[in-house]
Motif scaffolding. Structure first.
Motif, PDB file in Angstrom:
ATOM      1  N   GLU A  49       0.825  -1.208   0.000  1.00 54.24           N
ATOM      2  CA  GLU A  49       0.000   0.000   0.000  1.00 54.24           C
ATOM      3  C   GLU A  49       0.862   1.261   0.000  1.00 54.24           C
ATOM      4  O   GLU A  49       0.559   2.231  -0.698  1.00 54.24           O
ATOM      5  N   ARG A  81      -7.483   1.281   5.600  1.00 53.15           N
ATOM      6  CA  ARG A  81      -8.454   0.402   4.924  1.00 53.15           C
ATOM      7  C   ARG A  81      -7.836  -0.953   4.612  1.00 53.15           C
ATOM      8  O   ARG A  81      -8.532  -1.981   4.645  1.00 53.15           O
ATOM      9  N   ALA A  94       1.005   4.283  -2.841  1.00 55.39           N
ATOM     10  CA  ALA A  94       0.817   5.693  -2.494  1.00 55.39           C
ATOM     11  C   ALA A  94       2.004   6.526  -2.950  1.00 55.39           C
ATOM     12  O   ALA A  94       1.843   7.651  -3.444  1.00 55.39           O
ATOM     13  N   SER A 129      -5.192   4.697   3.032  1.00 57.08           N
ATOM     14  CA  SER A 129      -5.043   3.410   2.333  1.00 57.08           C
ATOM     15  C   SER A 129      -4.504   2.347   3.292  1.00 57.08           C
ATOM     16  O   SER A 129      -4.914   1.177   3.229  1.00 57.08           O
ATOM     17  N   ALA A 150      -4.236  10.422   1.798  1.00 60.42           N
ATOM     18  CA  ALA A 150      -4.625   9.156   1.165  1.00 60.42           C
ATOM     19  C   ALA A 150      -3.682   8.030   1.552  1.00 60.42           C
ATOM     20  O   ALA A 150      -4.083   6.869   1.617  1.00 60.42           O
TER      21      ALA A 150
END
Length: 254
Positions: free
Chosen positions: A99, A126, A103, A123, A119
């Motif tokens: 992740e 999540r 990003a 991310s 974000a």
């Protein structure tokens, strides 16, 4: 850890080891395959009765082996638990690394903005929820109640540190800061954590960033633990919406 959680997915736990068994001598391949099956049976036991009830003799019986024969593959219950925990932490660390890489690539491809900085943390949050939901028993083994009498070796702690390091990296990029930063003075907890940051290793995060990372970790794990243990059942609200609301609150500038 914990004695609770949803249906486990034991079969996938041994998939990596089984795939790795494709290389090496026939003896090595056989040993890797047996170890993978032992771990699968261990996850089944954990799903049925919890990690504290894990029994190598019961696993041996299930596999049609003698107890002494199984001990050639795992010398003790704690050695088997360590392997399961190591696999779980490695899985989450790899998930976070993936992740973070996505990003970073997205940030390099465009001009960085506050939304993109946020974000990165979102991310990771999540991804943590997806990882936990995919196998609640795995989640509770590492983030639930400790197994009585078990102490993880240092290398397991090092893998867990990789996970926190990824979160600290993401929090360091967040816009804004804590209310203490906004006021130009550190909060009492930030003064405390500056002297008690062993858990962050050599990470250069500021006290405010350490505080923010801990806030993310504790609040999101709190929601996840309650959700996966079934404590929201019957309350009528969407646990996913609560998780997102908590995440939004954590991302809001001070």
């Amino acid at each position: 850890m914990s004695e609770t959680g949803g249906t486990g997915t034991a079969g996938k736990k041994g998939a990596g080891a089984a795939a790795g068994a494709a290389a090496g001598t026939p003896r090595e391949r056989y040993r890797a395959q047996v170890r993978a099956e032992i771990k699968e049976r261990a996850w089944e036991q954990i799903a049925d009765a919890g990690a504290s009830a894990l029994s190598l003799n019961a696993i041996a019986k299930r596999m049609g082996m003698s107890g002494p024969a199984l001990y050639r593959y795992f010398g003790s219950r704690d050695e088997l638990i360590t392997e399961l925990i190591r696999d779980a932490y490695r899985s989450l660390a790899d998930t976070f690394r993936s992740e973070a890489s996505k990003a970073s690539e997205a940030s390099e491809a465009s001009e960085a903005s506050e939304a993109e900085d946020s974000a990165g943390v979102a991310s990771l949050a999540r991804a943590l929820r997806r990882w936990a939901q995919a196998d609640p028993h795995r989640y509770f083994l590492v983030y639930g109640t400790p197994v009585p009498g078990y102490h993880a070796p240092d290398d397991v702690t090092e893998i867990a540190s990789e996970i926190m390091s990824a979160l600290l990296d993401a929090c360091a990029k967040l816009p804004g800061g804590t209310s203490g930063e906004a006021a130009g003075r550190p909060q009492p907890f930030e003064q405390h954590i500056e002297a008690h940051a062993q858990w962050a290793g050599e990470h250069p995060a500021t006290p405010a960033q350490l505080h923010r990372a801990l806030s993310f970790w504790t609040r999101l794990h709190g929601v996840l633990s309650l959700e996966l243990a079934g404590h929201f059942t019957g309350m009528g609200f969407d646990a996913g919406a609560l998780f997102e609301a908590e995440l939004e609150g954590l991302l809001a500038p001070a």
